[in-house]
Design an enzyme around this catalytic site. Structure first.
Site, mmCIF file in Angstrom:
data_model
loop_
_atom_site.group_PDB
_atom_site.id
_atom_site.type_symbol
_atom_site.label_atom_id
_atom_site.label_comp_id
_atom_site.label_asym_id
_atom_site.label_seq_id
_atom_site.Cartn_x
_atom_site.Cartn_y
_atom_site.Cartn_z
ATOM 1 N N ARG A 18 0.848 -1.267 -0.085
ATOM 2 C CA ARG A 18 0.005 0.033 -0.060
ATOM 3 C C ARG A 18 1.028 1.079 -0.122
ATOM 4 N NH1 ARG A 18 -4.483 -0.288 4.614
ATOM 5 N NH2 ARG A 18 -3.355 -1.824 5.551
ATOM 6 N N THR A 82 1.864 -13.872 10.153
ATOM 7 C CA THR A 82 2.621 -13.690 11.208
ATOM 8 C C THR A 82 2.939 -14.724 12.102
ATOM 9 O OG1 THR A 82 0.477 -12.996 12.347
ATOM 10 C CG2 THR A 82 1.843 -11.270 11.282
ATOM 11 N N ASN A 230 1.181 1.686 7.129
ATOM 12 C CA ASN A 230 0.470 1.056 5.794
ATOM 13 C C ASN A 230 0.567 2.009 4.622
ATOM 14 O OD1 ASN A 230 0.312 -1.568 7.024
ATOM 15 N ND2 ASN A 230 -1.440 -0.765 8.155
ATOM 16 N N ALA A 426 44.334 43.695 -4.766
ATOM 17 C CA ALA A 426 43.224 43.465 -5.533
ATOM 18 C C ALA A 426 43.306 43.152 -6.885
ATOM 19 C CB ALA A 426 41.876 44.513 -5.338
ATOM 20 N N ARG A 443 49.029 41.306 -11.822
ATOM 21 C CA ARG A 443 47.991 41.788 -12.697
ATOM 22 C C ARG A 443 48.680 42.642 -13.756
ATOM 23 N NH1 ARG A 443 45.442 45.666 -7.756
ATOM 24 N NH2 ARG A 443 46.831 47.271 -8.001
#
Length: 486
Positions: A18, A82, A230, A426, A443
């Site tokens: 289910r 069971t 379930n 930077a 840079r």
């Protein structure tokens, strides 16, 4: 309570059709654990002589979950009910005189309830004791029909109820305590006389009652303990109950929650006094939070360890990382596994870390990625800094010393070491080690051209002016001369 003759049998062989899932029912999760894990944990404090889990559907996967805590698995294949499952476990039960049988999908049952049931069973010298629950809506459950205040006459399934029995609201939880010497003869007399051709434990109880054996019922204090899983709706309800229990526990221990119904907490989470959890917080796995912490709205912490006075700003994600005292992170920070943020350090918005250490008092406040990095004390990591730790094949470390200043928009190409007190300008792409107290500039050199912009604007303006049209006189096409008549 002596338990040397007590055993546990957990029935975990079913598929759970289910649920409409490819995963075995008992492996579905609620409250942060697989269903069968909750059942095992509820049984463990009873100190049973042995715990047996009956497996069938996806037996190997179920065994992988239940065997590490010490359970023994037995295979039920095929599955014939069971009662058949308990018969399959008989050899493994050995000399146990008393055993508790539980379904693997009843995760809400509590240790104290099981302990009370076993005590009732032993003091009453019962052949069987049934855990029952009194509910407002008993639909779908077997009803308990009593022949006295304490004695049970029968368990009647809903399809077999007589009209006068439909008002009974005491239901069977499918959790039992049995005396072995009484159960085995009763099971031997049970016939699979039903449409599924299966052997049911409830039929064994009916045999016992018909023989005048003592069958008792112990009513669970909380009827939710009888709730099985379930359907997906059942799973959701069980999860809600677990989350509610955990929230209540933490609030009793001094944790404040704003809109607690929106806060999701796993069972192994701990938090110190005066910690505040805002709406939408998720604390998962084995997360441990110290005292006076604040976890703001929408943050998700999984297997995280937080010291005292830590602030997690809104919408942060923290996994398997350690945050020491007075650390502040976020908003919108992401800590992937294996980070250590030392005391008084801070990371800000849109900073991502992975396998990195941030030293005491150091900061990385904006839009950075720090991976496989070790950063010293009182360092400042500028906005947009990236540790380039991956070359497509291997990961490489970056080491940043104490009191280092990394300028914004810097790329640190690992492996790389930046010495104590160094500065990085930077916009640099740093590929070589930076010495202590040095300045790295990586840079292109800036060139200024005076007047260039003004000249450029004039050129553009000239190009954009519309050109004057040259108007030409329209010429009419010449008419052909008519030929003269001769």
């Amino acid at each position: 309570m002596p338990a040397n003759d007590l055993a546990i049998v957990i029935l975990a062989a079913g598929k759970g059709t289910r649920l409409k899932s490819s995963l075995a029912k008992v492996l579905h999760r609620a409250g942060g654990r697989a269903l069968v894990e909750h059942v095992l944990r509820a049984c463990a404090p009873l100190r049973p002589k042995r715990t047996i889990v009956v497996v069938g559907h996806q037996a190997e996967q179920v065994a992988a979950v239940v065997e590490p805590p010490g359970a023994v698995t037995v295979l039920q294949q095929p599955q014939h009910g069971t009662g058949h499952a308990v018969l399959v476990s008989r050899r493994a039960l050995g000399s146990a005189k008393t055993f508790v049988v539980l379904p693997g999908d009843a995760p809400l049952v509590r240790t104290e309830t099981l302990r009370a049931m076993v005590a009732t069973h032993r003091s009453g010298k019962a052949a069987a004791t049934i855990l029952t629950a009194v509910v407002s809506d008993p639909g779908g459950y077997g009803r308990i029909v009593r022949k006295s205040e304490t004695m049970v006459q029968a368990i009647v399934e809903e399809s077999q109820l007589r009209d006068e029995q439909r008002e009974i609201n005491e239901i069977n939880s499918s959790i039992y305590c049995f005396s072995a010497e009484k159960l085995w003869p009763a099971l031997a007399h049970v016939k699979p006389d039903n449409k599924h051709r299966e052997v049911y434990l409830t039929d064994a109880i009916a045999v016992m009652a018909s023989r005048g054996e003592t069958v008792l019922a112990q009513v669970a204090a909380d009827p939710r303990e009888a709730l099985g899983c379930n359907t997906r709706a059942d799973l959701a309800e069980v999860d809600r109950v677990f989350r509610e229990r955990k929230r209540t526990q933490l609030m009793e221990q001094g944790v404040s929650m704003q809109l607690p119904e929106t806060v999701l907490i796993d069972p192994d989470v701990s938090a110190g006094e005066d910690t505040v959890l805002e709406p939408g917080v998720q604390l998962l796995g084995k997360t441990k939070i110290g005292a006076r912490c604040t976890i703001r709205a929408g943050s998700v912490l999984s297997d995280a360890t937080l010291g005292d006075d830590v602030v997690v700003e809104p919408h942060c994600v923290v996994a398997e990382s350690r945050l020491d005292n007075r650390v502040v992170i976020g908003p919108f920070a992401r800590l992937r596994p294996n980070n250590h943020l030392k005391a008084d350090s801070r990371i800000g918005n849109f900073v991502e870390m992975k396998k990195s250490t941030l030293g005491e008092g150091s900061k990385a406040m904006h839009l950075s990625y720090l991976g496989d990095a070790k950063i010293g004390t009182k360092a400042n990591i500028g906005a947009g800094t990236i540790t380039c730790n991956y070359d497509g094949f291997h990961k490489y470390p970056t080491s940043i010393g104490n009191r280092v200043f990394i300028g914004s928009d810097t790329a640190l190409v690992a492996p790389l070491r930046v010495g104590d007190g160094a500065y990085v300008a930077a916009g640099s792409t740093v590929t070589e080690n930076v010495p202590a107290d040095g300045l790295a500039i990586a840079r292109g050199r800036q060139v200024n051209k005076p007047g260039w912009a003004a000249r450029k604007r004039r050129e553009l303006a000239t190009e954009e002016k519309p050109r004057k049209r040259t108007h030409h006189k329209k010429t009419r096409p010449r008419r052909k001369k008519k030929a003269r008549r001769r």
